[in-house]
Design a protein around this motif. Structure first.
Motif, PDB file in Angstrom:
ATOM      1  N   LYS A 137       0.828  -1.212   0.000  1.00 13.53           N
ATOM      2  CA  LYS A 137       0.000   0.000   0.000  1.00 13.53           C
ATOM      3  C   LYS A 137       0.860   1.259   0.000  1.00 13.53           C
ATOM      4  CE  LYS A 137      -3.303  -0.350   3.167  1.00 13.53           C
ATOM      5  NZ  LYS A 137      -3.909  -0.843   4.433  1.00 13.53           N
ATOM      6  N   VAL A 138       1.924   1.244   0.809  1.00 12.11           N
ATOM      7  CA  VAL A 138       2.799   2.414   0.892  1.00 12.11           C
ATOM      8  C   VAL A 138       3.541   2.624  -0.427  1.00 12.11           C
ATOM      9  CG1 VAL A 138       4.900   3.304   1.974  1.00 12.11           C
ATOM     10  CG2 VAL A 138       3.073   2.350   3.406  1.00 12.11           C
ATOM     11  N   LEU A 139       4.156   1.580  -0.949  1.00 11.89           N
ATOM     12  CA  LEU A 139       4.956   1.699  -2.170  1.00 11.89           C
ATOM     13  C   LEU A 139       4.085   1.876  -3.406  1.00 11.89           C
ATOM     14  CD1 LEU A 139       7.582  -1.083  -1.380  1.00 11.89           C
ATOM     15  CD2 LEU A 139       7.957   1.391  -1.354  1.00 11.89           C
ATOM     16  N   GLY A 140       2.890   1.310  -3.376  1.00 13.04           N
ATOM     17  CA  GLY A 140       1.993   1.447  -4.519  1.00 13.04           C
ATOM     18  C   GLY A 140       1.194   2.736  -4.527  1.00 13.04           C
ATOM     19  N   GLY A 141       1.352   3.536  -3.472  1.00 11.48           N
ATOM     20  CA  GLY A 141       0.638   4.809  -3.406  1.00 11.48           C
ATOM     21  C   GLY A 141      -0.840   4.660  -3.098  1.00 11.48           C
ATOM     22  N   MET A 142      -1.200   3.581  -2.416  1.00 11.94           N
ATOM     23  CA  MET A 142      -2.600   3.346  -2.088  1.00 11.94           C
ATOM     24  C   MET A 142      -2.992   4.075  -0.803  1.00 11.94           C
ATOM     25  SD  MET A 142      -2.702  -0.758  -2.864  1.00 11.94           S
ATOM     26  CE  MET A 142      -4.471  -0.885  -2.549  1.00 11.94           C
ATOM     27  N   GLN A 143      -4.282   4.208  -0.595  1.00  8.39           N
ATOM     28  CA  GLN A 143      -4.814   4.845   0.596  1.00  8.39           C
ATOM     29  C   GLN A 143      -4.998   3.817   1.717  1.00  8.39           C
ATOM     30  OE1 GLN A 143      -5.320   8.271   0.739  1.00  8.39           O
ATOM     31  NE2 GLN A 143      -4.325   8.159  -1.280  1.00  8.39           N
ATOM     32  N   GLY A 144      -5.134   4.331   2.943  1.00  7.41           N
ATOM     33  CA  GLY A 144      -5.528   3.484   4.052  1.00  7.41           C
ATOM     34  C   GLY A 144      -4.416   2.772   4.790  1.00  7.41           C
ATOM     35  N   SER A 145      -3.189   3.269   4.708  1.00 10.31           N
ATOM     36  CA  SER A 145      -2.106   2.619   5.443  1.00 10.31           C
ATOM     37  C   SER A 145      -2.301   2.809   6.946  1.00 10.31           C
ATOM     38  CB  SER A 145      -0.748   3.182   5.020  1.00 10.31           C
ATOM     39  OG  SER A 145      -0.544   4.471   5.577  1.00 10.31           O
ATOM     40  N   LEU A 146      -1.576   2.044   7.724  1.00 10.50           N
ATOM     41  CA  LEU A 146      -1.708   2.080   9.181  1.00 10.50           C
ATOM     42  C   LEU A 146      -0.929   3.214   9.832  1.00 10.50           C
ATOM     43  CD1 LEU A 146      -1.646  -1.644  10.408  1.00 10.50           C
ATOM     44  CD2 LEU A 146      -3.402   0.069  10.886  1.00 10.50           C
ATOM     45  N   THR A 147      -0.486   4.175   9.079  1.00  9.63           N
ATOM     46  CA  THR A 147       0.215   5.300   9.686  1.00  9.63           C
ATOM     47  C   THR A 147      -0.699   5.991  10.694  1.00  9.63           C
ATOM     48  OG1 THR A 147       1.456   7.322   9.250  1.00  9.63           O
ATOM     49  CG2 THR A 147      -0.483   6.925   7.879  1.00  9.63           C
ATOM     50  N   GLY A 148      -0.172   6.248  11.885  1.00 12.39           N
ATOM     51  CA  GLY A 148      -0.955   6.871  12.940  1.00 12.39           C
ATOM     52  C   GLY A 148      -1.901   5.932  13.666  1.00 12.39           C
ATOM     53  N   ARG A 149      -1.865   4.650  13.299  1.00 17.05           N
ATOM     54  CA  ARG A 149      -2.719   3.646  13.947  1.00 17.05           C
ATOM     55  C   ARG A 149      -1.901   2.398  14.256  1.00 17.05           C
ATOM     56  NH1 ARG A 149      -7.292   2.174  10.113  1.00 17.05           N
ATOM     57  NH2 ARG A 149      -5.661   2.453   8.525  1.00 17.05           N
ATOM     58  N   LEU A 150      -2.329   1.657  15.251  1.00 14.83           N
ATOM     59  CA  LEU A 150      -1.647   0.431  15.657  1.00 14.83           C
ATOM     60  C   LEU A 150      -2.623  -0.731  15.622  1.00 14.83           C
ATOM     61  CD1 LEU A 150       0.923  -0.950  16.904  1.00 14.83           C
ATOM     62  CD2 LEU A 150      -0.071  -0.426  19.152  1.00 14.83           C
ATOM     63  N   PHE A 151      -2.270  -1.758  14.853  1.00 13.34           N
ATOM     64  CA  PHE A 151      -3.090  -2.973  14.771  1.00 13.34           C
ATOM     65  C   PHE A 151      -2.607  -3.957  15.825  1.00 13.34           C
ATOM     66  CE2 PHE A 151      -3.470  -7.359  13.220  1.00 13.34           C
ATOM     67  CZ  PHE A 151      -4.845  -7.451  13.031  1.00 13.34           C
ATOM     68  N   LEU A 152      -3.540  -4.476  16.626  1.00 12.07           N
ATOM     69  CA  LEU A 152      -3.222  -5.426  17.691  1.00 12.07           C
ATOM     70  C   LEU A 152      -3.971  -6.726  17.445  1.00 12.07           C
ATOM     71  CD1 LEU A 152      -3.610  -2.930  20.663  1.00 12.07           C
ATOM     72  CD2 LEU A 152      -1.447  -3.789  19.744  1.00 12.07           C
ATOM     73  N   TYR A 153      -3.269  -7.835  17.561  1.00 11.43           N
ATOM     74  CA  TYR A 153      -3.862  -9.142  17.311  1.00 11.43           C
ATOM     75  C   TYR A 153      -3.587 -10.071  18.483  1.00 11.43           C
ATOM     76  CZ  TYR A 153      -4.644 -13.751  15.228  1.00 11.43           C
ATOM     77  OH  TYR A 153      -5.080 -15.030  14.977  1.00 11.43           O
ATOM     78  N   ASP A 154      -4.611 -10.751  18.959  1.00  6.83           N
ATOM     79  CA  ASP A 154      -4.478 -11.744  20.021  1.00  6.83           C
ATOM     80  C   ASP A 154      -4.977 -13.076  19.465  1.00  6.83           C
ATOM     81  OD1 ASP A 154      -4.784 -13.461  22.209  1.00  6.83           O
ATOM     82  OD2 ASP A 154      -5.188 -11.824  23.594  1.00  6.83           O
ATOM     83  N   GLY A 155      -4.053 -13.973  19.166  1.00  9.31           N
ATOM     84  CA  GLY A 155      -4.420 -15.252  18.581  1.00  9.31           C
ATOM     85  C   GLY A 155      -5.084 -16.202  19.552  1.00  9.31           C
ATOM     86  N   LEU A 156      -4.829 -16.031  20.850  1.00  7.49           N
ATOM     87  CA  LEU A 156      -5.402 -16.927  21.839  1.00  7.49           C
ATOM     88  C   LEU A 156      -6.902 -16.694  21.987  1.00  7.49           C
ATOM     89  CD1 LEU A 156      -4.426 -19.208  23.649  1.00  7.49           C
ATOM     90  CD2 LEU A 156      -4.140 -17.543  25.496  1.00  7.49           C
ATOM     91  N   SER A 157      -7.304 -15.424  22.046  1.00  8.41           N
ATOM     92  CA  SER A 157      -8.732 -15.087  22.144  1.00  8.41           C
ATOM     93  C   SER A 157      -9.339 -14.778  20.784  1.00  8.41           C
ATOM     94  CB  SER A 157      -8.920 -13.877  23.062  1.00  8.41           C
ATOM     95  OG  SER A 157      -8.263 -12.734  22.531  1.00  8.41           O
ATOM     96  N   PHE A 158      -8.498 -14.759  19.748  1.00  5.01           N
ATOM     97  CA  PHE A 158      -8.888 -14.422  18.388  1.00  5.01           C
ATOM     98  C   PHE A 158      -9.628 -13.079  18.343  1.00  5.01           C
ATOM     99  CE2 PHE A 158      -8.586 -16.698  14.336  1.00  5.01           C
ATOM    100  CZ  PHE A 158      -9.119 -15.738  13.503  1.00  5.01           C
TER     101      PHE A 158
END
Length: 375
Positions: free
Chosen positions: A213-234
């Motif tokens: 997304k960043v290199l292709g010039g697409m919109q909606g990158s995670l800049t300014g946001r943090l994605f959190l994933y918990d695989g145990l509780s999904f």
């Protein structure tokens, strides 16, 4: 017949993403002309590398100073049993080339540091941080800010992972969020705390997605946001990060850090990969595995081995006649209660985190031995 600068073979190969209206020919062309550097060809770097390769990145740099070990294979999916001892960057390059031979692959079999980071990173348009130590995170952040490169940062530990994009489209850098590094004894790695193999696979794949997304010039990158994933509780969450800080010493309005520093010293560690280093301020003594083995096998002396690792680690491997008192239980008993159970000659075997028993070891005159060195 070619479409723009894409060959017929490329149109056929990338056709399923070319027909996406949000991606299309424009993004594919930008991706083809882009250069991405992956720092760390391990659990995060392997999936990130193969998906960037498959997507049609123009040039892919693969940096890792380490070699393949069998213990890597449950999560580092580009490496093979037959490749044990092969540099990870070489192994990953060969695997990616087998998926897509069109990109240019560059192998950097070096440890990235303050002396070589700028010269290496300057060759690329974006950096993927696929490492697992804090000192390198600060190093890559500062280098990317100085060189004005976006940094796609991922992390995975136990059952959890996280992902964000730094230094992109006016967003914050790593130092905006963490101006002061955490205490060295509060940070753990996969080798110490463990990780479920699929977790870095999930996060590393998402790093490739964000890089596209960043290199292709697409919109909606995670800049300014943090994605959190918990695989145990999904469960997943996306949280908003604090914005770029004008007072930030690296990316702020009047930065004071304009060149790279000694990041091991900055983070208070002797080596980014030396997790067994003891803080000299603790006053603890240390004994080598060889010396301990000689003492332990001396039948004329009495010994008590106290193993403070969690029970599930003790069950994996242990030295005969050792006693397991997990650290969290050890912290709940008084020193007098502990000393009533052990002699002044006792040796303490610790799997990595000795911060909780420093005073006990110092006052009781114990030694610290790491099981990873025991044979």
């Amino acid at each position: 017949m070619s479409v723009h600068n894409l060959t017929n073979d490329e149109v056929g190969r990338y056709g399923r993403q070319l027909i996406l209206s949000e991606f299309g020919v424009k993004c594919q062309q930008q991706l083809k002309s882009s250069k991405a550097l992956i720092v760390g060809c391990g659990g995060l770097g392997c999936p990130a590398a193969v998906y960037l390769s498959a997507a049609g990145i123009g040039t892919l740099g693969l940096l890792d100073h380490d070699v393949v070990e069998v213990s890597n294979l449950h999560r580092q999916i580009l490496h093979k049993e037959s490749g044990t001892g092969v540099p990870k960057c070489k192994s990953a390059s060969a695997a990616c080339s087998g998926v897509n031979s069109l990109p240019t692959y560059r192998e950097h079999h070096v440890a990235i540091n303050s002396t070589n980071a700028l010269s290496i990173i300057s060759q690329y348009d974006a950096v993927l941080d696929c490492t697992d130590n804090v000192a390198t995170r600060y190093l890559l952040n500062d280098a990317c800010v100085i060189l004005k490169k976006p940094l796609i940062s991922g992390a995975a530990l136990k059952f959890e992972g996280q992902l964000t994009v730094y230094n992109h489209e006016g967003g914050p850098c790593y130092r905006c969020l963490y101006p002061v590094p955490p205490a060295a004894n509060t940070v753990s790695s996969c080798s110490e705390s463990g990780v479920l193999g699929v977790i870095p696979g999930i996060i590393g794949t998402m790093q490739a997605q964000e890089a596209i997304k960043v290199l292709g010039g697409m919109q909606g990158s995670l800049t300014g946001r943090l994605f959190l994933y918990d695989g145990l509780s999904f469960t997943t969450r996306v949280v908003k990060l604090r914005p770029r800080q004008p007072s930030c010493v690296v990316c702020g309005d009047t930065p004071s850090v304009t060149e790279l520093v000694d990041y091991l010293e900055f983070c208070g560690v002797s080596s980014a990969d030396d997790k067994l280093s003891l803080n000299k301020s603790t006053g603890m003594s240390r004994i080598s595995p060889t010396d301990f083995k000689n003492h332990y096998r001396d039948k004329s002396k009495r010994h008590l081995l106290l193993d403070v690792r969690p029970c599930h680690e003790f069950d994996i491997c242990k030295i005969s006649h050792s006693i397991n008192i997990p650290l969290n239980s050890l912290e709940k008993i008084t020193k007098d209660e502990l000393l009533a159970k052990i002699s002044q000659n006792a040796y303490s075997i610790n799997g990595g985190d000795n911060s909780g028993i420093t005073s006990l070891q110092s006052n009781a005159g114990h030694y610290c031995l790491y099981l990873s060195s025991w044979k």
